[in-house]
Scaffold this motif. Sequence first.
Motif, PDB file in Angstrom:
ATOM      1  N   GLY A   1      50.895 -30.752  -5.316  1.00 43.11           N
ATOM      2  CA  GLY A   1      51.742 -30.098  -3.782  1.00 43.11           C
ATOM      3  C   GLY A   1      51.361 -28.855  -4.715  1.00 43.11           C
ATOM      4  N   TYR A   2      50.268 -27.892  -4.672  1.00 42.64           N
ATOM      5  CA  TYR A   2      50.008 -26.890  -4.640  1.00 42.64           C
ATOM      6  C   TYR A   2      49.616 -26.917  -5.755  1.00 42.64           C
TER       7      TYR A   2
ATOM      8  N   ASP B   1      51.958 -28.692  -0.054  1.00 44.30           N
ATOM      9  CA  ASP B   1      51.316 -30.279   0.503  1.00 44.30           C
ATOM     10  C   ASP B   1      51.780 -32.049   0.079  1.00 44.30           C
TER      11      ASP B   1
END
Length: 173
Positions: free
Chosen positions: A91-92, A68
């Motif tokens: 992002g994860y 992300d």
Amino acid sequence: MTTKARGLAAGLALCAFVGLVAPAAAQQATEIGTFNAWTAWRGTDASGEICYISGQPRSSEPTGVNRDPIHFLIIHRKGMGTKNEVQTLIGYPFNTSNAQASASVDGRSYPMVTEGNAAWLASTGDEPGFVSAFKAGSTLVVRGTSQRGTNTVDTYSLSGATAAMNAIDQACQ
């Protein structure tokens, strides 16, 4: 700040950052200005007025990994009387069994604590020193390990960091 409160704060900051409105939680943030690699924002969350800077990495390793959006933030929460809350949205989801994460400025490393896809400096006592190094530095590197065991390295330029921090310092006095 507790880990649970920080997790809520990360979610609220992200909602404000991407311009989403979450009823009774966060209102849309307005951009104060963009200063090279960093953007200064002003908005509100459940605690009241907040100001923050955000930046995205200029490079991420390994390449091709599905993540992300990745952001690094420094937040002032005027309603809580706090300044310089350092966090990253990686992002994860971080690896929960061995969640080792760190942020380093020009080689000086600061350990981070993790929850979900967010991490904060492990010691709030490190925040003033980190922000001083951040403003004087040239490169920020964030390291983390995903739930799947992937080690990531995100490298940020600190060009404009001082100007962005000055903007939120002035906006959220």
